[in-house]
Design an enzyme around this catalytic site. Structure first.
Site, PDB file in Angstrom:
ATOM      1  N   TYR A 219      32.044  35.623  56.680  1.00 52.36           N
ATOM      2  CA  TYR A 219      30.582  35.102  57.234  1.00 52.36           C
ATOM      3  C   TYR A 219      30.814  33.547  57.930  1.00 52.36           C
ATOM      4  O   TYR A 219      30.268  33.365  58.559  1.00 52.36           O
ATOM      5  CB  TYR A 219      29.807  34.817  55.864  1.00 52.36           C
ATOM      6  CG  TYR A 219      29.036  36.201  55.454  1.00 52.36           C
ATOM      7  CD1 TYR A 219      28.170  36.662  56.065  1.00 52.36           C
ATOM      8  CD2 TYR A 219      29.400  36.752  54.268  1.00 52.36           C
ATOM      9  CE1 TYR A 219      27.313  37.773  55.923  1.00 52.36           C
ATOM     10  CE2 TYR A 219      28.797  37.966  53.866  1.00 52.36           C
ATOM     11  CZ  TYR A 219      27.711  38.414  54.711  1.00 52.36           C
ATOM     12  OH  TYR A 219      27.245  39.739  54.351  1.00 52.36           O
TER      13      TYR A 219
ATOM     14  N   GLU B  35      47.737  47.790  29.314  1.00 50.47           N
ATOM     15  CA  GLU B  35      46.691  48.613  30.050  1.00 50.47           C
ATOM     16  C   GLU B  35      45.303  48.366  29.697  1.00 50.47           C
ATOM     17  O   GLU B  35      44.597  47.895  30.771  1.00 50.47           O
ATOM     18  CB  GLU B  35      47.136  50.092  30.196  1.00 50.47           C
ATOM     19  CG  GLU B  35      46.027  50.758  30.969  1.00 50.47           C
ATOM     20  CD  GLU B  35      46.570  52.232  31.202  1.00 50.47           C
ATOM     21  OE1 GLU B  35      47.566  52.685  31.258  1.00 50.47           O
ATOM     22  OE2 GLU B  35      45.659  52.909  31.862  1.00 50.47           O
TER      23      GLU B  35
ATOM     24  N   ASP C  55      49.570  53.714  28.917  1.00 47.04           N
ATOM     25  CA  ASP C  55      49.497  55.191  28.786  1.00 47.04           C
ATOM     26  C   ASP C  55      50.569  55.813  29.331  1.00 47.04           C
ATOM     27  O   ASP C  55      50.977  55.369  30.353  1.00 47.04           O
ATOM     28  CB  ASP C  55      48.270  55.817  29.636  1.00 47.04           C
ATOM     29  CG  ASP C  55      47.053  55.229  28.942  1.00 47.04           C
ATOM     30  OD1 ASP C  55      47.092  54.524  27.804  1.00 47.04           O
ATOM     31  OD2 ASP C  55      45.857  55.725  29.308  1.00 47.04           O
TER      32      ASP C  55
END
Lengths: 361, 361
Positions: free
Chosen positions: A93, A189, A241
């Protein structure tokens, strides 16, 4: 840090200026960024560029990009000098006032920013350009030394004092300093697991620092862990995981970086991170509930074995991934809740950490 | 709070137990949750259920769900009594030890959890079930009063003392208390804008509390703003992109809740929130760069006018949305950077807040 970048910018700009005065074509030289153009060596610890560069010469065809690159450098200089910052979107911008040099779409300004970042061999945070996404959450035996932007006054943030809340890592961590007597950093996680360990003051029992990554860690989060662990010589244990995503995306990205951002891996990887779990072997050792591997999991795991220089480097990882494929299942860190909500605190983490030398590399 | 829920659980359980002892069929009664089954009135301030209930009677066909519901209640009771918490995912895994009553897939356990939540007319955080996703980031003139779970000791978190970092709202905010002399809460869409306002200590100049929502606010974030603003009687000003997503999803969800979670809107909405900007009119008043509305934007805006009870209630909103559609453009909060990175601090926010009575409802 800041003055060094400003010096580099000035020196490059002066080079361009001098050439123009001599009526020669000014050039800028930028490393080629390319997926296939990286190497892995455990000594370096991160995906590294092989080294070829492209040269941008000022011609009729490159005049716009050339001007934009110079404008971008000037903006960076002014931001760094005023201790301010700008997001990629804001930079786009700001360019709306650059007349003919303005960007029509943000991908254009992002590309020029990446060029400038690579040209000066810094990360864009050092140029004052910050991501829109925040870093992770932190709790534990850590004091973060920051400063007030308006007054320059030092601020000490005590990460033991947030109750169930946490310290939210800012988008730029370049100027933070640290005080700690912790033994290690535990990078987690999920937000839920982080909250459990935080609520139960696990960091106090284990004398550690908890960091919530909330999936694949952001640049800020990775840079925070890197700077903290390096400055304070702390081991980093990663708790995610036990599936191809946790291992191949979250852990791998944290440890060695990613392929498509090779020129910044040097700053954003944590080469000494080690994999605490959950491992395929943990499924057996801790009798954990699992889910079958989906097609996408299998494809990802096979890709890791076949194409990823990191996993190809480590026999132990190949064995673990093959074990996962053979078992045909994945496991989540929450699965430990089967044995009671706090099994993870009372049993799993203490047992694992007592044998941290056995962590996967 | 906690003992009240435990009392409710015990009383329902006793009802079931008594019926069984009398050799009658035990029942539980649960409000019907349905998208089309909500009303909006500004007096209540949130999407409310119209009121029909379904009754679950213990029969041959319902025995498993019935048992699961009782197990879920028992788990909640034990969590609340021990000042612990569990994520939805953890609850699913805990059930793996419930023999025949275990859940095969998490959507099943989520449904039963929603049932229990609706049955007791509480939010699931009050039952000790917490989301996996964290709340927002907070900085400014605020002290959060929390307690240590292990010792019960009070902890005071001073949100003026985080430097460029922030206070990360925990997943459950039910037991937090607050001290503040701020004049208002500013809820911000993007992490980048939050970081700008925080780095420049905008909260000090304006005497306010900054909250980063990072898109559609999470339950924790909404509940945090709600409790804080209600307890301390603070206006809430919302600063998001001027597009159908910012208005129709982020702002609308924060203010009145969402259609598919009507039974909890009561707790998670912020009825007195007001829309600071960016408005379609701001595009003209502040000469802001825009982007054309995409098809999905136009569809969303038309849906808001046609189907959303909230926007249908307010003429001013209909006018603003029609203006946006007519102009055919959307605007982002970062667009203010066109006039300098800190135009938002030096000009836009002060001018808007001086006329807060003109904010959209």
């Amino acid at each position: 840090m800041a003055p060094k970048v400003v010096t580099k910018i000035k020196s490059t700009a002066r080079g361009v200026h001098d050439k123009i005065l001599k009526r020669q074509k000014p050039t800028m030289s930028i490393p080629v960024r390319n997926l296939s153009n990286v190497t892995y060596s455990p000594r370096k610890g991160y995906f590294d560029l092989k080294g070829s560069k492209k040269t941008r010469t000022l011609t009729y065809n490159t005049v716009k990009t050339f001007a934009q690159t110079l404008r971008m450098m000037a903006l960076s200089k002014s931001i760094v000098e005023t201790d301010d910052m700008a997001t990629k979107r804001e930079v786009y911008y700001v360019s709306k006032n650059w007349d003919e040099a303005r960007f029509d779409e943000q991908p254009e300004s992002d590309t020029v920013m990446d060029d400038v970042e690579a040209m000066f061999e810094v990360n864009r945070e050092q140029l004052g350009f910050v991501p829109d996404e925040k870093g992770g959450d932190v709790a534990g035996a850590l004091k973060v030394i920051d400063h007030e932007r308006t007054t320059g006054k030092e601020i000490v943030v005590d990460c033991t004092r947030f109750g169930s809340g946490a310290y939210s890592v800012p988008v730029s961590v370049e100027e933070l300093d640290f005080e700690t007597s912790a033994r290690f950093i535990l990078a987690i996680e999920t937000g839920g697991m982080f909250q459990r360990l935080n609520n139960h003051n696990y960091w106090q029992k284990a004398n550690c620092i908890l960091v919530s990554m909330a999936g694949v860690p952001t640049r800020s989060c990775r840079r925070f862990i890197r700077r903290l662990s390096e400055k304070k010589d702390l081991p980093v244990y990663v708790f995610v995981d036990g599936d191809p995503y946790g291992i191949g995306n979250i852990y791998r990205t944290l440890k060695v970086g990613s392929g498509n951002a090779a020129h910044i891996n040097e700053y954003f990887c944590v080469p000494h991170a080690r994999f605490l779990g959950v491992t395929p072997q943990d499924i057996i050792d801790y009798d954990l509930p699992t889910h079958p591997l989906k097609k996408v999991d299998i494809k990802r795991a096979e890709d890791m074995l076949r194409n990823d220089p990191f996993f190809q480097h480590y026999k132990q990882w190949q064995k673990a991934i093959q074990q996962m494929l053979k078992m045909g299942v994945r496991v989540e860190q929450q699965a430990l809740a089967k044995h009671g909500l706090n099994c993870v605190i009372d049993k799993y983490l203490p047992e694992k950490i007592a044998n941290s030398d056995k962590f996967l590399p």
